[in-house]
Design a protein around this motif. Structure first.
Motif, mmCIF file in Angstrom:
data_model
loop_
_atom_site.group_PDB
_atom_site.id
_atom_site.type_symbol
_atom_site.label_atom_id
_atom_site.label_comp_id
_atom_site.label_asym_id
_atom_site.label_seq_id
_atom_site.Cartn_x
_atom_site.Cartn_y
_atom_site.Cartn_z
ATOM 1 N N TRP A 73 47.735 -52.825 -19.937
ATOM 2 C CA TRP A 73 47.777 -52.098 -18.668
ATOM 3 C C TRP A 73 48.314 -53.001 -17.557
ATOM 4 N N GLN A 129 38.902 -55.747 -27.913
ATOM 5 C CA GLN A 129 39.839 -54.623 -27.867
ATOM 6 C C GLN A 129 40.030 -54.134 -26.431
ATOM 7 N N LYS A 130 38.951 -54.075 -25.659
ATOM 8 C CA LYS A 130 39.041 -53.643 -24.265
ATOM 9 C C LYS A 130 39.858 -54.645 -23.445
ATOM 10 N N LYS A 176 47.739 -54.093 -31.344
ATOM 11 C CA LYS A 176 46.904 -52.960 -31.773
ATOM 12 C C LYS A 176 46.752 -52.968 -33.289
ATOM 13 N N TYR A 232 40.326 -56.269 -13.615
ATOM 14 C CA TYR A 232 39.724 -55.578 -14.754
ATOM 15 C C TYR A 232 38.907 -54.372 -14.285
ATOM 16 N N LYS A 248 34.586 -54.859 -29.817
ATOM 17 C CA LYS A 248 34.878 -53.849 -28.793
ATOM 18 C C LYS A 248 35.315 -54.504 -27.488
ATOM 19 N N THR A 249 34.689 -55.608 -27.133
ATOM 20 C CA THR A 249 35.053 -56.305 -25.902
ATOM 21 C C THR A 249 36.474 -56.856 -25.995
ATOM 22 N N VAL A 296 39.044 -50.426 -15.585
ATOM 23 C CA VAL A 296 37.986 -49.624 -16.228
ATOM 24 C C VAL A 296 37.553 -48.431 -15.386
ATOM 25 N N GLU A 343 43.408 -53.885 -24.122
ATOM 26 C CA GLU A 343 43.825 -52.673 -23.411
ATOM 27 C C GLU A 343 44.135 -53.030 -21.956
ATOM 28 N N HIS A 344 43.274 -53.864 -21.366
ATOM 29 C CA HIS A 344 43.513 -54.319 -19.997
ATOM 30 C C HIS A 344 44.793 -55.144 -19.920
#
Length: 148
Positions: A13, A5-6, A80, A143, A2-3, A147, A9-10
């Motif tokens: 972005w 993947q986040k 992804k 970051y 999960k970290t 979030v 995402e960052h």
């Protein structure tokens, strides 16, 4: 997972925010060179993660804003897909790859993915420093901003 993947995402972005500023102000050659390096490096690392040869791929290549926009989209989609496919894989599995100098290494999937996320942030910081020198407000790519 999960970290990681986040973090990606960052990464996406932050790349998009840099692209947006580049599309709206006059930028220097150094900024564009650093940005295209980030994006080409993302492709190289993904190729290595897939077990394919990356030796002929560019790492430092002249690009323009249109090329960068295309690379951002491709990299986002490809990472992804990759992250979805390896979700149940042991991230500590080792990948063997050859770097751009022809030297072979073995590195865990986790460490490669972490490197990709941190490498881009490092160079986006350099881009922001150069923007400031040119009298342009740096892009907030922190970051914590992402979030929020």
């Amino acid at each position: 997972m999960k970290t990681i993947q986040k973090m990606f995402e960052h990464l996406n972005w932050a790349n998009q925010r840099i692209l947006e500023i580049f599309q709206n102000v006059e930028i220097g050659e150094q900024q564009l060179s650093l940005f295209s390096h980030i994006l080409y490096s993302e492709q190289v690392w993904l190729t290595r993660l897939k077990g394919m040869d990356s030796l002929q791929m560019p790492i430092w290549e002249d690009g323009d804003i249109t090329v960068c926009a295309k690379l951002i989209k491709q990299n986002e989609e490809n990472f992804k897909t990759f992250l979805t496919e390896i979700a149940k894989t042991d991230l500590d599995n080792l990948i063997t790859y050859t770097n751009s100098s022809g030297k072979e290494f073995m590195t865990s999937i986790r460490d490669i993915l972490t490197h990709v996320a941190l490498h881009g942030q490092y160079h986006r910081g350099q881009i922001n420093s150069r923007l400031r020198v040119d009298g342009i407000d740096p892009v907030n790519i922190d970051y914590i901003t992402f979030v929020r």
